[in-house]
Design a protein around this motif. Structure first.
Motif, mmCIF file in Angstrom:
data_model
loop_
_atom_site.group_PDB
_atom_site.id
_atom_site.type_symbol
_atom_site.label_atom_id
_atom_site.label_comp_id
_atom_site.label_asym_id
_atom_site.label_seq_id
_atom_site.Cartn_x
_atom_site.Cartn_y
_atom_site.Cartn_z
ATOM 1 N N VAL A 1 -3.627 -6.263 1.775
ATOM 2 C CA VAL A 1 -2.650 -5.416 2.452
ATOM 3 C C VAL A 1 -1.231 -5.952 2.273
ATOM 4 O O VAL A 1 -1.026 -7.101 1.903
ATOM 5 N N ILE A 2 -0.269 -5.084 2.580
ATOM 6 C CA ILE A 2 1.142 -5.456 2.629
ATOM 7 C C ILE A 2 1.648 -5.096 4.021
ATOM 8 O O ILE A 2 1.366 -4.008 4.532
ATOM 9 N N THR A 3 2.415 -6.002 4.642
ATOM 10 C CA THR A 3 2.955 -5.753 5.973
ATOM 11 C C THR A 3 4.359 -5.158 5.877
ATOM 12 O O THR A 3 4.950 -5.107 4.792
ATOM 13 N N ILE B 1 0.887 -3.007 9.293
ATOM 14 C CA ILE B 1 0.327 -2.874 7.951
ATOM 15 C C ILE B 1 0.906 -1.622 7.309
ATOM 16 O O ILE B 1 0.772 -0.520 7.828
ATOM 17 N N THR B 2 1.577 -1.814 6.183
ATOM 18 C CA THR B 2 2.220 -0.702 5.491
ATOM 19 C C THR B 2 1.275 0.003 4.533
ATOM 20 O O THR B 2 1.201 1.217 4.501
ATOM 21 N N SER B 3 0.568 -0.798 3.728
ATOM 22 C CA SER B 3 -0.315 -0.186 2.739
ATOM 23 C C SER B 3 -1.472 -1.113 2.395
ATOM 24 O O SER B 3 -1.402 -2.319 2.613
ATOM 25 N N VAL B 4 -2.518 -0.514 1.839
ATOM 26 C CA VAL B 4 -3.675 -1.260 1.378
ATOM 27 C C VAL B 4 -3.644 -1.251 -0.149
ATOM 28 O O VAL B 4 -3.475 -0.206 -0.768
ATOM 29 N N LEU B 5 -3.750 -2.431 -0.738
ATOM 30 C CA LEU B 5 -3.704 -2.577 -2.203
ATOM 31 C C LEU B 5 -5.114 -2.500 -2.784
ATOM 32 O O LEU B 5 -6.090 -2.811 -2.098
ATOM 33 N N PRO B 6 -5.232 -2.127 -4.033
ATOM 34 C CA PRO B 6 -6.549 -2.184 -4.693
ATOM 35 C C PRO B 6 -7.025 -3.639 -4.778
ATOM 36 O O PRO B 6 -6.214 -4.546 -4.934
ATOM 37 N N ARG B 7 -8.326 -3.840 -4.681
ATOM 38 C CA ARG B 7 -8.878 -5.196 -4.728
ATOM 39 C C ARG B 7 -8.527 -5.878 -6.046
ATOM 40 O O ARG B 7 -8.549 -5.262 -7.101
ATOM 41 N N GLY B 8 -8.202 -7.161 -5.941
ATOM 42 C CA GLY B 8 -7.860 -7.933 -7.124
ATOM 43 C C GLY B 8 -6.381 -7.917 -7.479
ATOM 44 O O GLY B 8 -5.959 -8.591 -8.412
ATOM 45 N N THR B 9 -5.590 -7.176 -6.744
ATOM 46 C CA THR B 9 -4.169 -7.062 -7.041
ATOM 47 C C THR B 9 -3.452 -8.397 -6.827
ATOM 48 O O THR B 9 -2.617 -8.795 -7.623
ATOM 49 N N LEU B 10 -3.792 -9.103 -5.765
ATOM 50 C CA LEU B 10 -3.112 -10.361 -5.456
ATOM 51 C C LEU B 10 -3.466 -11.461 -6.443
ATOM 52 O O LEU B 10 -2.639 -12.291 -6.786
ATOM 53 N N LYS B 11 -4.683 -11.477 -6.932
ATOM 54 C CA LYS B 11 -5.076 -12.499 -7.895
ATOM 55 C C LYS B 11 -4.421 -12.261 -9.254
ATOM 56 O O LYS B 11 -4.169 -13.193 -9.994
ATOM 57 N N ALA B 12 -4.149 -11.015 -9.578
ATOM 58 C CA ALA B 12 -3.519 -10.684 -10.844
ATOM 59 C C ALA B 12 -2.036 -11.041 -10.857
ATOM 60 O O ALA B 12 -1.454 -11.240 -11.917
#
Length: 77
Positions: A30-32, A65-76
């Motif tokens: 997520v992004i806050t 919480i502003t938005s939910v990111l697709p899984r794996g976005t932070l590791k990329a």
């Protein structure tokens, strides 16, 4: 006319945000409002614990919480 131009779109955005928060689960990325990105560790009634780095956990309000990111976005990144 005012209803269709201002009130209705705002109500639609609020409804979408509420639905996003209800679907939120452990492991989601997520992004806050403050711009912090992290992974959801724990979900309470009003607060969510987000891990922003290895071993660094932050508690934020659900509404922040502003938005939910697709899984794996932070590791990329």
């Amino acid at each position: 006319i005012m209803y269709f131009l201002m009130i209705r779109p705002q109500m639609k955005r609020q409804k979408e945000h509420r639905a996003m928060l209800e679907k939120l689960g452990k492991g989601d990325e997520v992004i806050t409002n403050g711009g912090m990105a992290g992974q959801v560790i724990d979900i309470g009634e009003n607060f969510i614990t987000v891990e922003v780095a290895a071993g660094v956990q932050v508690r934020v309000q659900k509404g922040a919480i502003t938005s939910v990111l697709p899984r794996g976005t932070l590791k990329a990144a």
